[in-house]
Motif scaffolding. Structure first.
Motif, PDB file in Angstrom:
ATOM      1  N   CYS A  97       2.164   2.151   8.232  1.00 22.78           N
ATOM      2  CA  CYS A  97       1.885   2.790   9.512  1.00 22.78           C
ATOM      3  C   CYS A  97       0.767   3.786   9.291  1.00 22.78           C
ATOM      4  O   CYS A  97       0.861   4.639   8.390  1.00 22.78           O
ATOM      5  N   TYR A  98      -0.261   3.663  10.096  1.00 27.20           N
ATOM      6  CA  TYR A  98      -1.496   4.382   9.813  1.00 27.20           C
ATOM      7  C   TYR A  98      -2.083   4.956  11.089  1.00 27.20           C
ATOM      8  O   TYR A  98      -2.127   4.293  12.121  1.00 27.20           O
ATOM      9  N   ASP A  99      -2.512   6.227  11.005  1.00 27.66           N
ATOM     10  CA  ASP A  99      -3.448   6.723  12.009  1.00 27.66           C
ATOM     11  C   ASP A  99      -4.587   7.383  11.223  1.00 27.66           C
ATOM     12  O   ASP A  99      -4.706   7.213  10.023  1.00 27.66           O
ATOM     13  N   THR A 100      -5.435   8.124  11.900  1.00 32.81           N
ATOM     14  CA  THR A 100      -6.621   8.642  11.217  1.00 32.81           C
ATOM     15  C   THR A 100      -6.291   9.753  10.228  1.00 32.81           C
ATOM     16  O   THR A 100      -7.123  10.106   9.395  1.00 32.81           O
ATOM     17  N   ILE A 101      -5.070  10.259  10.310  1.00 33.07           N
ATOM     18  CA  ILE A 101      -4.705  11.387   9.451  1.00 33.07           C
ATOM     19  C   ILE A 101      -3.600  11.008   8.465  1.00 33.07           C
ATOM     20  O   ILE A 101      -3.630  11.413   7.300  1.00 33.07           O
ATOM     21  N   ARG A 102      -2.650  10.226   8.930  1.00 30.40           N
ATOM     22  CA  ARG A 102      -1.457   9.976   8.134  1.00 30.40           C
ATOM     23  C   ARG A 102      -1.319   8.490   7.791  1.00 30.40           C
ATOM     24  O   ARG A 102      -1.791   7.632   8.524  1.00 30.40           O
ATOM     25  N   ASP A 103      -0.649   8.252   6.698  1.00 31.34           N
ATOM     26  CA  ASP A 103      -0.580   6.910   6.129  1.00 31.34           C
ATOM     27  C   ASP A 103       0.765   6.770   5.432  1.00 31.34           C
ATOM     28  O   ASP A 103       1.013   7.465   4.441  1.00 31.34           O
ATOM     29  N   TYR A 104       1.627   5.895   5.944  1.00 28.59           N
ATOM     30  CA  TYR A 104       2.966   5.749   5.380  1.00 28.59           C
ATOM     31  C   TYR A 104       3.196   4.303   4.963  1.00 28.59           C
ATOM     32  O   TYR A 104       2.751   3.373   5.631  1.00 28.59           O
ATOM     33  N   TRP A 105       3.970   4.151   3.874  1.00 31.22           N
ATOM     34  CA  TRP A 105       4.230   2.828   3.306  1.00 31.22           C
ATOM     35  C   TRP A 105       5.722   2.603   3.110  1.00 31.22           C
ATOM     36  O   TRP A 105       6.468   3.529   2.796  1.00 31.22           O
ATOM     37  N   GLY A 106       6.111   1.346   3.255  1.00 25.41           N
ATOM     38  CA  GLY A 106       7.453   0.947   2.887  1.00 25.41           C
ATOM     39  C   GLY A 106       7.510   0.569   1.414  1.00 25.41           C
ATOM     40  O   GLY A 106       6.504   0.599   0.702  1.00 25.41           O
ATOM     41  N   GLN A 107       8.708   0.184   0.989  1.00 23.79           N
ATOM     42  CA  GLN A 107       8.934  -0.113  -0.425  1.00 23.79           C
ATOM     43  C   GLN A 107       8.618  -1.564  -0.777  1.00 23.79           C
ATOM     44  O   GLN A 107       8.536  -1.913  -1.958  1.00 23.79           O
ATOM     45  N   GLY A 108       8.453  -2.398   0.223  1.00 25.01           N
ATOM     46  CA  GLY A 108       8.097  -3.787   0.001  1.00 25.01           C
ATOM     47  C   GLY A 108       9.292  -4.727   0.039  1.00 25.01           C
ATOM     48  O   GLY A 108      10.428  -4.327  -0.245  1.00 25.01           O
ATOM     49  N   THR A 109       9.019  -5.972   0.402  1.00 23.20           N
ATOM     50  CA  THR A 109      10.043  -7.013   0.401  1.00 23.20           C
ATOM     51  C   THR A 109       9.419  -8.282  -0.183  1.00 23.20           C
ATOM     52  O   THR A 109       8.294  -8.648   0.144  1.00 23.20           O
ATOM     53  N   GLN A 110      10.170  -8.933  -1.058  1.00 24.00           N
ATOM     54  CA  GLN A 110       9.648 -10.092  -1.782  1.00 24.00           C
ATOM     55  C   GLN A 110       9.743 -11.340  -0.919  1.00 24.00           C
ATOM     56  O   GLN A 110      10.791 -11.639  -0.328  1.00 24.00           O
ATOM     57  N   VAL A 111       8.652 -12.082  -0.876  1.00 28.67           N
ATOM     58  CA  VAL A 111       8.620 -13.404  -0.243  1.00 28.67           C
ATOM     59  C   VAL A 111       8.213 -14.411  -1.309  1.00 28.67           C
ATOM     60  O   VAL A 111       7.176 -14.248  -1.957  1.00 28.67           O
ATOM     61  N   THR A 112       9.043 -15.418  -1.504  1.00 29.26           N
ATOM     62  CA  THR A 112       8.769 -16.457  -2.489  1.00 29.26           C
ATOM     63  C   THR A 112       8.799 -17.813  -1.794  1.00 29.26           C
ATOM     64  O   THR A 112       9.789 -18.160  -1.143  1.00 29.26           O
ATOM     65  N   VAL A 113       7.707 -18.545  -1.940  1.00 29.52           N
ATOM     66  CA  VAL A 113       7.599 -19.880  -1.335  1.00 29.52           C
ATOM     67  C   VAL A 113       7.470 -20.889  -2.466  1.00 29.52           C
ATOM     68  O   VAL A 113       6.486 -20.909  -3.195  1.00 29.52           O
ATOM     69  N   SER A 114       8.491 -21.710  -2.612  1.00 26.76           N
ATOM     70  CA  SER A 114       8.524 -22.641  -3.733  1.00 26.76           C
ATOM     71  C   SER A 114       9.417 -23.815  -3.404  1.00 26.76           C
ATOM     72  O   SER A 114      10.431 -23.669  -2.713  1.00 26.76           O
ATOM     73  N   SER A 115       9.039 -24.970  -3.926  1.00 29.34           N
ATOM     74  CA  SER A 115       9.879 -26.151  -3.759  1.00 29.34           C
ATOM     75  C   SER A 115      10.820 -26.309  -4.953  1.00 29.34           C
ATOM     76  O   SER A 115      11.641 -27.217  -4.982  1.00 29.34           O
TER      77      SER A 115
END
Length: 115
Positions: A97-115
Motif C-alpha cells: 500500500c503506497y502513497d507519496t509519503i508512506r509505503d507499507y508491505w505485507g509478509q508475502g504469500t507463496q504461490v507455486t505452480v507445478s504439475s
C-alpha cells in the motif's frame, strides 16, 4: 500499528487459478494505491499489478489478460485474481500500500505452480 496480511496462496497445477487477498489494518486503504509484487528465487522483486485510489489498473506484460487486481475499500482489502497460472508465476507474492509519503508491505504469500 499498520499491518498488511496476505492470504490465498498455495500450490496449483498449470492452468489453475488462485485469488490472493490483502487485508489492511491501521490505515485507511482508500487513500492508498494497492500493488502486488512477486519475487521468485534468485530474482528481483517485480511489480505485477497496480490499482490506484481511483480504480485505475496497470499490469505487467507477463500477466496481462490472466490476472485481475481489485479492491474493496469498505473491507480494507485488495485482491489479485490469478487465472491460467503458469510455472513461471511461481513466487512469493507481496501486497504493498503506497502513497507519496508512506509505503507499507505485507509478509508475502507463496504461490507455486507445478504439475
Amino acid at each position: 500499528q499498520v499491518q498488511l496480511v496476505e492470504s490465498g496462496g498455495g500450490s496449483v497445477q498449470p492452468g489453475g487459478s488462485l485469488r490472493l487477498s490483502c487485508v489492511a489494518s491501521g490505515i485507511d486503504v482508500a487513500q492508498y494505491a494497492v500493488l502486488w509484487y512477486r519475487q521468485a528465487p534468485g530474482q528481483q522483486r517485480e511489480s505485477v499489478a497496480t490499482i490506484t485510489r481511483f480504480g485505475t489498473t496497470k499490469y505487467a506484460d507477463s500477466v496481462k489478460g490472466r490476472f485481475t487486481i481489485s479492491r474493496d475499500n469498505a473491507k480494507r482489502t485488495g485482491y489479485l485474481q490469478m487465472n491460467d497460472l503458469k510455472p513461471e508465476d511461481t513466487a512469493v507474492y507481496y501486497c504493498n500500500c503506497y502513497d507519496t509519503i508512506r509505503d507499507y508491505w505485507g509478509q508475502g504469500t507463496q504461490v507455486t505452480v507445478s504439475s
